[in-house]
Write a protein that holds these residues in place. Sequence first.
Motif, PDB file in Angstrom:
ATOM      1  N   SER A 166      16.045   9.927 -17.069  1.00 22.34           N
ATOM      2  CA  SER A 166      16.517  11.364 -17.224  1.00 22.34           C
ATOM      3  C   SER A 166      15.349  12.107 -18.237  1.00 22.34           C
ATOM      4  N   VAL A 167      14.656  11.651 -19.157  1.00 23.45           N
ATOM      5  CA  VAL A 167      13.753  12.305 -19.852  1.00 23.45           C
ATOM      6  C   VAL A 167      12.514  12.708 -19.113  1.00 23.45           C
ATOM      7  N   LYS A 168      12.106  11.920 -18.070  1.00 27.19           N
ATOM      8  CA  LYS A 168      11.033  12.180 -17.002  1.00 27.19           C
ATOM      9  C   LYS A 168      11.329  13.534 -16.468  1.00 27.19           C
ATOM     10  N   GLU A 169      12.657  13.678 -16.036  1.00 31.35           N
ATOM     11  CA  GLU A 169      12.905  14.753 -15.145  1.00 31.35           C
ATOM     12  C   GLU A 169      13.106  15.946 -16.154  1.00 31.35           C
ATOM     13  N   TYR A 170      13.478  15.963 -17.483  1.00 29.59           N
ATOM     14  CA  TYR A 170      13.666  16.759 -18.352  1.00 29.59           C
ATOM     15  C   TYR A 170      12.311  17.532 -18.859  1.00 29.59           C
ATOM     16  N   ARG A 171      11.462  16.460 -18.959  1.00 35.61           N
ATOM     17  CA  ARG A 171      10.099  16.959 -19.522  1.00 35.61           C
ATOM     18  C   ARG A 171       9.369  17.699 -18.267  1.00 35.61           C
ATOM     19  N   GLU A 172       9.455  17.461 -17.090  1.00 33.05           N
ATOM     20  CA  GLU A 172       8.907  18.001 -16.035  1.00 33.05           C
ATOM     21  C   GLU A 172       9.495  19.672 -15.796  1.00 33.05           C
ATOM     22  N   SER A 173      10.599  19.499 -16.091  1.00 35.88           N
ATOM     23  CA  SER A 173      11.526  20.904 -15.848  1.00 35.88           C
ATOM     24  C   SER A 173      11.798  21.776 -17.164  1.00 35.88           C
ATOM     25  N   VAL A 174      11.904  21.164 -18.233  1.00 33.91           N
ATOM     26  CA  VAL A 174      12.453  22.066 -19.438  1.00 33.91           C
ATOM     27  C   VAL A 174      11.536  21.823 -20.631  1.00 33.91           C
ATOM     28  N   PRO A 176       8.108  19.417 -21.959  1.00 33.19           N
ATOM     29  CA  PRO A 176       7.306  18.345 -21.907  1.00 33.19           C
ATOM     30  C   PRO A 176       7.004  17.519 -22.891  1.00 33.19           C
ATOM     31  N   ALA A 177       7.565  17.809 -24.358  1.00 35.57           N
ATOM     32  CA  ALA A 177       7.405  16.974 -25.374  1.00 35.57           C
ATOM     33  C   ALA A 177       8.595  16.434 -25.799  1.00 35.57           C
ATOM     34  N   SER A 178       9.877  16.349 -24.992  1.00 33.62           N
ATOM     35  CA  SER A 178      11.003  15.902 -25.300  1.00 33.62           C
ATOM     36  C   SER A 178      11.199  14.392 -25.300  1.00 33.62           C
ATOM     37  N   VAL A 179      11.829  13.848 -26.201  1.00 33.82           N
ATOM     38  CA  VAL A 179      12.264  12.388 -26.467  1.00 33.82           C
ATOM     39  C   VAL A 179      13.538  12.166 -26.331  1.00 33.82           C
ATOM     40  N   PHE A 180      14.094  11.546 -25.561  1.00 36.61           N
ATOM     41  CA  PHE A 180      15.531  11.119 -25.588  1.00 36.61           C
ATOM     42  C   PHE A 180      15.684   9.760 -26.395  1.00 36.61           C
ATOM     43  N   GLY A 181      17.034   9.552 -27.008  1.00 42.00           N
ATOM     44  CA  GLY A 181      17.076   8.478 -27.734  1.00 42.00           C
ATOM     45  C   GLY A 181      18.483   8.329 -28.242  1.00 42.00           C
ATOM     46  N   GLN A 182      18.590   7.076 -28.822  1.00 42.50           N
ATOM     47  CA  GLN A 182      19.885   6.753 -29.418  1.00 42.50           C
ATOM     48  C   GLN A 182      19.677   6.127 -30.744  1.00 42.50           C
ATOM     49  N   ARG A 202      27.026   5.448 -32.824  1.00 40.48           N
ATOM     50  CA  ARG A 202      25.890   5.650 -31.753  1.00 40.48           C
ATOM     51  C   ARG A 202      25.815   7.138 -31.603  1.00 40.48           C
ATOM     52  N   THR A 203      24.725   7.810 -31.812  1.00 45.40           N
ATOM     53  CA  THR A 203      24.299   9.340 -31.478  1.00 45.40           C
ATOM     54  C   THR A 203      23.296   9.211 -30.499  1.00 45.40           C
ATOM     55  N   VAL A 204      23.645   9.938 -29.399  1.00 39.34           N
ATOM     56  CA  VAL A 204      22.850   9.885 -28.231  1.00 39.34           C
ATOM     57  C   VAL A 204      22.241  11.272 -28.093  1.00 39.34           C
ATOM     58  N   ASN A 205      20.912  11.454 -27.981  1.00 34.27           N
ATOM     59  CA  ASN A 205      20.291  12.724 -27.855  1.00 34.27           C
ATOM     60  C   ASN A 205      19.721  12.815 -26.574  1.00 34.27           C
ATOM     61  N   MET A 206      20.270  13.531 -25.558  1.00 33.06           N
ATOM     62  CA  MET A 206      19.615  13.753 -24.228  1.00 33.06           C
ATOM     63  C   MET A 206      19.361  15.105 -23.885  1.00 33.06           C
ATOM     64  N   GLY A 207      18.915  15.804 -24.767  1.00 35.93           N
ATOM     65  CA  GLY A 207      18.396  17.274 -24.513  1.00 35.93           C
ATOM     66  C   GLY A 207      19.194  18.362 -24.470  1.00 35.93           C
ATOM     67  N   GLY A 208      20.556  18.198 -24.866  1.00 34.97           N
ATOM     68  CA  GLY A 208      21.392  19.235 -24.896  1.00 34.97           C
ATOM     69  C   GLY A 208      21.439  19.933 -26.164  1.00 34.97           C
ATOM     70  N   PRO A 209      22.462  20.702 -26.475  1.00 37.10           N
ATOM     71  CA  PRO A 209      22.284  21.578 -27.528  1.00 37.10           C
ATOM     72  C   PRO A 209      22.887  21.089 -28.807  1.00 37.10           C
ATOM     73  N   HIS A 210      23.572  19.507 -28.563  1.00 33.41           N
ATOM     74  CA  HIS A 210      23.967  18.779 -29.501  1.00 33.41           C
ATOM     75  C   HIS A 210      24.122  17.253 -29.107  1.00 33.41           C
ATOM     76  N   PRO A 211      23.836  16.423 -29.984  1.00 35.23           N
ATOM     77  CA  PRO A 211      23.714  15.070 -29.673  1.00 35.23           C
ATOM     78  C   PRO A 211      25.479  14.730 -29.338  1.00 35.23           C
ATOM     79  N   ASN A 212      25.568  13.631 -28.727  1.00 31.54           N
ATOM     80  CA  ASN A 212      26.796  13.221 -28.396  1.00 31.54           C
ATOM     81  C   ASN A 212      27.115  11.763 -29.305  1.00 31.54           C
TER      82      ASN A 212
END
Length: 309
Positions: A166-174, A176-182, A202-212
């Motif tokens: 997911s982060v590869k696509e996010y870096r290409e389109s949104v 480029p320095a983003s890091v996804f993580g739990q 568990r707090t998961v960050n996938m580039g949204g406005p706030h983590p889940n």
Amino acid sequence: LLWESLDGGKGVEIMKKAMKAIMKATKTVKKLTIVSCVVLTLCLAVSACGGKDEAEGTKDAVMGIESVALDGESEAGNPESEAVPTEAGTPGGEGGGESAAAAPQINAEILREARTDEGGEEIAFAEYPMFTLAGGGSEGLSAALDTINAQCRSQSETLLDELQESVKEYRESVDPASVFGQGTQAYIYRCDTDVVSIMVMRTVNMGGPHPNNYWDYYNLNAKTGENLQLSQFLTMDEAMVENVIGRLHENYPEVEFDDAVLRADIPEIVAGEGIGWYFYEGQINLAFPEGSFGFGHAVGSLEVTVPLE
């Protein structure tokens, strides 16, 4: 008078001899004074201290020291605000009495795995807990902790694969320095001779406005390692349902609850497998999952604390 009655030479000579005599006498007085002070100090110390045991008791009385037992209660029987932790971070331990010595000691460590891009830059990571039995407990409890560890690690590895893609696509389109993580936190809320109660957040960050946020709950028999059932500790009768309804209104005054829906849904949810629960400060904390009582993601999980039967 002597100085004025004699001539200059004799007066000076007599004055020198007089000064030497005075200085010698003064030194003698000083030595006697110092010796007297030392003797007086030693006498006072001996009379005040008495013996070794009495001296230690005097020190405690002066400093206001009160010994604290490991079970969180002072030797005088006054409860302390917090239990004194052992090296393993759980209540109980050596020197705390028979029940404290028999209580298991559990360590919780947070481990981390990461994935990188072709240049070696980290793009995704996932944390997960590792629980180990440091002392006490049983083979059954140790095996149960191993099972929890395997489940947490498997979840982390599966999620890490998803985050990497997911982060590869996010870096290409949104970004480029983003890091996804739990990120992960582990809490041992109860650990005694009867019950081990653990919560993993568990707090998961996938580039949204706030983590889940996600929660996992583990309640184990400390002697056998078997999973405990909420029904063993809580009876959801009419009085308890009303108790829960009252606490929901108290904890979430901004939420518009329908009491008729609450009365119908609470017993069903509590009896099912979706309810999260753990022991907390001598009570039981109930965590109703997201979507309960007809509410959506905006309301999220709803929690109340009820008395332990």
